[in-house]
Design a protein around this motif. Structure first.
Motif, PDB file in Angstrom:
ATOM      1  N   THR A   1       0.849  -1.181   0.000  1.00 42.25           N
ATOM      2  CA  THR A   1       0.000   0.000   0.000  1.00 42.25           C
ATOM      3  C   THR A   1       0.889   1.237   0.000  1.00 42.25           C
ATOM      4  O   THR A   1       1.812   1.342   0.812  1.00 42.25           O
ATOM      5  CB  THR A   1      -0.907   0.019   1.249  1.00 42.25           C
ATOM      6  OG1 THR A   1      -1.694  -1.174   1.263  1.00 42.25           O
ATOM      7  CG2 THR A   1      -1.820   1.233   1.255  1.00 42.25           C
TER       8      THR A   1
ATOM      9  N   ARG B   1       0.886   5.224   0.602  1.00 42.02           N
ATOM     10  CA  ARG B   1       0.102   6.293   1.230  1.00 42.02           C
ATOM     11  C   ARG B   1       0.787   7.629   0.970  1.00 42.02           C
ATOM     12  O   ARG B   1       1.962   7.800   1.280  1.00 42.02           O
ATOM     13  CB  ARG B   1      -0.028   6.051   2.728  1.00 42.02           C
ATOM     14  CG  ARG B   1      -0.956   4.918   3.058  1.00 42.02           C
ATOM     15  CD  ARG B   1      -1.201   4.787   4.570  1.00 42.02           C
ATOM     16  NE  ARG B   1      -2.106   3.695   4.827  1.00 42.02           N
ATOM     17  CZ  ARG B   1      -1.746   2.409   4.911  1.00 42.02           C
ATOM     18  NH1 ARG B   1      -0.470   2.071   4.766  1.00 42.02           N
ATOM     19  NH2 ARG B   1      -2.639   1.473   5.144  1.00 42.02           N
ATOM     20  N   TRP B   2       0.011   8.557   0.456  1.00 41.54           N
ATOM     21  CA  TRP B   2       0.520   9.898   0.192  1.00 41.54           C
ATOM     22  C   TRP B   2       0.907  10.551   1.511  1.00 41.54           C
ATOM     23  O   TRP B   2       0.156  10.526   2.487  1.00 41.54           O
ATOM     24  CB  TRP B   2      -0.545  10.710  -0.524  1.00 41.54           C
ATOM     25  CG  TRP B   2      -0.139  12.107  -0.864  1.00 41.54           C
ATOM     26  CD1 TRP B   2       1.042  12.517  -1.421  1.00 41.54           C
ATOM     27  CD2 TRP B   2      -0.919  13.276  -0.684  1.00 41.54           C
ATOM     28  NE1 TRP B   2       1.038  13.878  -1.598  1.00 41.54           N
ATOM     29  CE2 TRP B   2      -0.161  14.368  -1.147  1.00 41.54           C
ATOM     30  CE3 TRP B   2      -2.182  13.518  -0.178  1.00 41.54           C
ATOM     31  CZ2 TRP B   2      -0.629  15.680  -1.125  1.00 41.54           C
ATOM     32  CZ3 TRP B   2      -2.654  14.816  -0.161  1.00 41.54           C
ATOM     33  CH2 TRP B   2      -1.874  15.886  -0.626  1.00 41.54           C
ATOM     34  N   SER B   3       2.081  11.142   1.546  1.00 38.02           N
ATOM     35  CA  SER B   3       2.586  11.784   2.763  1.00 38.02           C
ATOM     36  C   SER B   3       1.875  13.101   3.048  1.00 38.02           C
ATOM     37  O   SER B   3       1.991  13.643   4.146  1.00 38.02           O
ATOM     38  CB  SER B   3       4.093  12.040   2.630  1.00 38.02           C
ATOM     39  OG  SER B   3       4.331  13.056   1.659  1.00 38.02           O
TER      40      SER B   3
ATOM     41  N   PHE C   1       5.350   9.444  -1.333  1.00 37.04           N
ATOM     42  CA  PHE C   1       4.507   8.376  -0.819  1.00 37.04           C
ATOM     43  C   PHE C   1       5.324   7.460   0.075  1.00 37.04           C
ATOM     44  O   PHE C   1       6.511   7.216  -0.179  1.00 37.04           O
ATOM     45  CB  PHE C   1       3.930   7.534  -1.966  1.00 37.04           C
ATOM     46  CG  PHE C   1       2.710   8.123  -2.604  1.00 37.04           C
ATOM     47  CD1 PHE C   1       1.455   7.585  -2.352  1.00 37.04           C
ATOM     48  CD2 PHE C   1       2.812   9.199  -3.465  1.00 37.04           C
ATOM     49  CE1 PHE C   1       0.322   8.115  -2.946  1.00 37.04           C
ATOM     50  CE2 PHE C   1       1.690   9.741  -4.069  1.00 37.04           C
ATOM     51  CZ  PHE C   1       0.433   9.200  -3.807  1.00 37.04           C
TER      52      PHE C   1
ATOM     53  N   THR D   1       8.770  -1.031   5.125  1.00 34.48           N
ATOM     54  CA  THR D   1       8.416   0.226   4.475  1.00 34.48           C
ATOM     55  C   THR D   1       9.521   0.727   3.549  1.00 34.48           C
ATOM     56  O   THR D   1      10.692   0.376   3.709  1.00 34.48           O
ATOM     57  CB  THR D   1       8.125   1.320   5.519  1.00 34.48           C
ATOM     58  OG1 THR D   1       9.294   1.524   6.312  1.00 34.48           O
ATOM     59  CG2 THR D   1       6.955   0.954   6.407  1.00 34.48           C
TER      60      THR D   1
END
Length: 139
Positions: free
Chosen positions: A5, A7-9, A15, A24
């Motif tokens: 996945t 996720r936009w920061s 991301f 990560t």
């Protein structure tokens, strides 16, 4: 099923990516779109190919009892000039050093198997895969 996945920061186009195993990584772009804080997605794709073929090569070289001292896998991709700038050619170079005498045939066999039989990234890129997309809103 493998899963990741992104996720936009909340800042420009950076991301954070999390895998199903809990690890990560981050991606970003160069200025003006991003702040050059992480690898580009295209670099990550090439890195995934390098890592996957390299891990399999190490395992096979050990299985074939070859005296591997070090291994680097260099992956270079040539992209189309026009968008979406797909890769039209990717070259993989295995750079090896040895701790003693090695058998060249066993090394070539290990590298061939690492690429063409055991690496799912290589198989996906070289044989293609169906990709579908969808959208869902959260509330």
């Amino acid at each position: 099923m493998a899963k990741a996945t992104a996720r936009w920061s909340g800042h420009k186009v950076k991301f954070d990516i999390e895998s199903a195993s809990g690890h990560t990584a981050a991606i970003d772009e160069a200025p003006v779109f991003g702040d050059d804080e992480a690898m580009r997605p295209t670099e990550m794709l090439l890195g995934a190919l390098a890592g996957c073929t390299g891990m399999n090569a190490v395992l096979l070289l050990k299985k074939f009892k070859q005296p591997l001292k070090s291994l680097s896998v260099e992956v270079e991709g040539e992209q189309d000039q026009d968008w979406p700038r797909a890769f039209k050619k990717i070259d993989i170079t295995f750079v090896t050093a040895w701790d003693g005498k090695h058998d060249k045939e066993s090394v070539e066999k290990a590298i061939d198997l690492a690429c063409n039989r055991y690496c799912p990234i290589h198989a996906t890129l070289s044989h293609g895969t169906k990709i579908e997309h969808r959208h869902k809103d959260t509330h």
